[in-house]
Design a protein around this motif. Structure first.
Motif, mmCIF file in Angstrom:
data_model
loop_
_atom_site.group_PDB
_atom_site.id
_atom_site.type_symbol
_atom_site.label_atom_id
_atom_site.label_comp_id
_atom_site.label_asym_id
_atom_site.label_seq_id
_atom_site.Cartn_x
_atom_site.Cartn_y
_atom_site.Cartn_z
ATOM 1 N N ASP A 212 0.853 -1.190 0.000
ATOM 2 C CA ASP A 212 0.000 0.000 0.000
ATOM 3 C C ASP A 212 0.890 1.242 0.000
ATOM 4 N N GLU A 213 0.478 2.271 -0.731
ATOM 5 C CA GLU A 213 1.226 3.545 -0.805
ATOM 6 C C GLU A 213 2.678 3.318 -1.206
ATOM 7 N N ILE A 214 2.859 2.628 -2.301
ATOM 8 C CA ILE A 214 4.202 2.243 -2.737
ATOM 9 C C ILE A 214 5.136 3.439 -2.913
ATOM 10 N N VAL A 215 4.602 4.611 -3.314
ATOM 11 C CA VAL A 215 5.494 5.774 -3.521
ATOM 12 C C VAL A 215 6.184 6.221 -2.248
ATOM 13 N N GLU A 216 5.599 5.838 -1.100
ATOM 14 C CA GLU A 216 6.211 6.250 0.161
ATOM 15 C C GLU A 216 7.525 5.514 0.419
ATOM 16 N N ALA A 217 7.712 4.372 -0.213
ATOM 17 C CA ALA A 217 8.926 3.590 0.031
ATOM 18 C C ALA A 217 10.114 4.232 -0.685
ATOM 19 N N ARG A 218 11.282 4.071 -0.112
ATOM 20 C CA ARG A 218 12.484 4.619 -0.746
ATOM 21 C C ARG A 218 12.828 3.811 -1.988
ATOM 22 N N ALA A 219 13.565 4.463 -2.900
ATOM 23 C CA ALA A 219 13.900 3.806 -4.167
ATOM 24 C C ALA A 219 14.655 2.497 -3.937
ATOM 25 N N ASP A 220 15.558 2.478 -2.942
ATOM 26 C CA ASP A 220 16.347 1.254 -2.733
ATOM 27 C C ASP A 220 15.493 0.126 -2.161
ATOM 28 N N THR A 221 14.350 0.459 -1.645
ATOM 29 C CA THR A 221 13.423 -0.579 -1.183
ATOM 30 C C THR A 221 12.585 -1.070 -2.365
ATOM 31 N N THR A 222 12.173 -0.109 -3.192
ATOM 32 C CA THR A 222 11.296 -0.458 -4.313
ATOM 33 C C THR A 222 11.978 -1.409 -5.298
ATOM 34 N N VAL A 223 13.299 -1.239 -5.473
ATOM 35 C CA VAL A 223 13.961 -2.073 -6.503
ATOM 36 C C VAL A 223 13.939 -3.566 -6.160
ATOM 37 N N VAL A 224 13.715 -3.922 -4.912
ATOM 38 C CA VAL A 224 13.719 -5.365 -4.599
ATOM 39 C C VAL A 224 12.582 -6.090 -5.322
ATOM 40 N N ILE A 225 11.563 -5.343 -5.739
ATOM 41 C CA ILE A 225 10.456 -6.032 -6.420
ATOM 42 C C ILE A 225 10.747 -6.242 -7.916
ATOM 43 N N HIS A 226 11.800 -5.614 -8.424
ATOM 44 C CA HIS A 226 12.039 -5.710 -9.871
ATOM 45 C C HIS A 226 12.172 -7.138 -10.400
ATOM 46 N N PRO A 227 13.056 -7.954 -9.811
ATOM 47 C CA PRO A 227 13.199 -9.309 -10.380
ATOM 48 C C PRO A 227 11.937 -10.166 -10.227
ATOM 49 N N LEU A 228 11.043 -9.722 -9.337
ATOM 50 C CA LEU A 228 9.790 -10.471 -9.134
ATOM 51 C C LEU A 228 8.754 -10.131 -10.182
ATOM 52 N N THR A 229 8.951 -8.967 -10.803
ATOM 53 C CA THR A 229 7.902 -8.447 -11.678
ATOM 54 C C THR A 229 8.294 -8.532 -13.151
ATOM 55 N N ASP A 230 9.240 -9.402 -13.453
ATOM 56 C CA ASP A 230 9.485 -9.700 -14.866
ATOM 57 C C ASP A 230 9.548 -11.212 -15.003
ATOM 58 N N ASP A 231 10.047 -11.672 -16.133
ATOM 59 C CA ASP A 231 10.019 -13.114 -16.423
ATOM 60 C C ASP A 231 10.712 -13.967 -15.368
ATOM 61 N N ARG A 232 11.631 -13.349 -14.639
ATOM 62 C CA ARG A 232 12.390 -14.159 -13.672
ATOM 63 C C ARG A 232 11.485 -14.651 -12.547
ATOM 64 N N ARG A 233 10.543 -13.825 -12.117
ATOM 65 C CA ARG A 233 9.692 -14.153 -10.961
ATOM 66 C C ARG A 233 10.512 -14.773 -9.822
ATOM 67 N N ALA A 234 11.584 -14.077 -9.496
ATOM 68 C CA ALA A 234 12.465 -14.600 -8.449
ATOM 69 C C ALA A 234 12.823 -13.478 -7.489
ATOM 70 N N LEU A 235 13.157 -13.863 -6.273
ATOM 71 C CA LEU A 235 13.511 -12.881 -5.255
ATOM 72 C C LEU A 235 14.901 -13.246 -4.711
ATOM 73 N N PRO A 236 15.895 -12.407 -4.992
ATOM 74 C CA PRO A 236 17.219 -12.711 -4.442
ATOM 75 C C PRO A 236 17.279 -12.343 -2.958
ATOM 76 N N LEU A 237 17.640 -13.321 -2.140
ATOM 77 C CA LEU A 237 17.805 -13.061 -0.700
ATOM 78 C C LEU A 237 19.299 -13.106 -0.423
ATOM 79 N N ASP A 238 19.946 -11.966 -0.657
ATOM 80 C CA ASP A 238 21.418 -11.939 -0.606
ATOM 81 C C ASP A 238 21.947 -12.413 0.746
#
Ligand code: ADP
Length: 265
Positions: free
Chosen positions: A104-130
């Protein structure tokens, strides 16, 4: 089992404004990430609750804010008596076990938090847990949904283009007057005729948007006013308490809103 507490047991009441239910179902069939756009209190959260129930999926909700870190979403090692134990964050839980994750209210999150969703939202559908050295492939049922209020948009606080373009979007607005009155009557437990009057106040307040008011009264505010009326509070006093005072501190605007209330009751 891990997501048992996130299951929605009873149907959340949701009154559709258009074809959003069918569109969401189509997007869900392909697990497309979906963005719900619209002003605060217009039914986005209720809609996603309803859809999760309809689709038989658990719903993991995260209210984003500027202090939310990537670790808050992903998880962290905790120190316990028997040593360090990994604890999945809400996003990881949804990805691992197959739930709708609603940011909810995704714009409130910082950019470095938002990027964690990137690999989940393309063909990879994966979440790197470094931290765990793990690349978690999303469960087939996992879907990401975010809410976004374009009204508060400013250059400093907007989603990056690279984030925006990962989502299909549904636009939400305040429902048509008759529909909104039905919602207020249902949620506040008041007579439809009274609910229509409360909605008429909202319509007038929404005309003041951009003329001093940042936003008009939301459906949520109308329900609050309706509940006060249901408790025996006089309609004018209920509207003042639930709508006028929370909306603005400006005395001229308050007078204008009070006049609107006076005209509706
Ligand atoms: P948002 O997430 O857009 O800020 P909510 O979903 O929390 O808003 O909506 C606020 C309240 O308004 C809900 O709790 C619900 O009672 C009511 N509501 C708004 N729109 C609808 C709708 N279309 N159907 C049913 N209830 C609604």
């Amino acid at each position: 089992m891990a997501l048992q507490t996130y299951r929605i047991a009873r149907e959340p009441y949701y009154c559709p404004a258009g074809d959003e239910v069918a569109l969401f179902e189509a997007a869900h069939a392909d697990r497309l990430p979906v963005m719900l756009k619209g002003p605060t209190g217009c039914g986005k959260t209720r809609f996603v609750e309803h859809m999760a129930w309809r689709l038989g999926l658990p719903l993991v909700t995260v209210a984003c804010n500027e202090d939310l870190t990537a670790s808050d979403l992903l998880g962290r090692y905790l120190l316990e008596a028997e040593g360090t134990v990994w604890q999945d964050g809400p996003l990881t839980l949804a990805v691992r076990h197959g739930a709708i994750c609603y940011l909810d209210e995704i714009v409130e999150a910082r950019a470095d938090t938002t990027v964690v969703i990137h690999p989940l939202t393309d063909d990879r559908r994966a979440l790197p847990l470094d931290k765990r050295n793990e690349l978690l492939t999303a469960h087939p049922d996992f879907q990401l949904v975010v809410a976004y209020n374009p009204g508060y948009q400013s250059v400093a606080k907007d989603l990056k283009e690279s984030t925006k373009q990962r989502f299909a979007a549904l636009e939400f607005g305040y429902p048509a007057a008759a529909v909104e009155a039905g919602i207020v009557a249902h949620e506040a437990g008041i007579e439809p005729a009274m609910a229509r009057r409360v909605v008429a106040v909202a319509e007038r307040s929404r005309n003041l948007r951009g003329r001093g008011l940042e936003e008009g009264a939301s459906t949520r505010m109308l329900i609050h006013a309706g509940r006060l009326i249901g408790r025996g509070v006089a309609p004018e006093a209920a509207c003042r308490m639930a709508i006028i005072l929370p909306l603005t501190d400006d005395s001229d605007l308050r007078d204008a809103l009070a006049a609107a209330v006076g005209a509706c009751f």
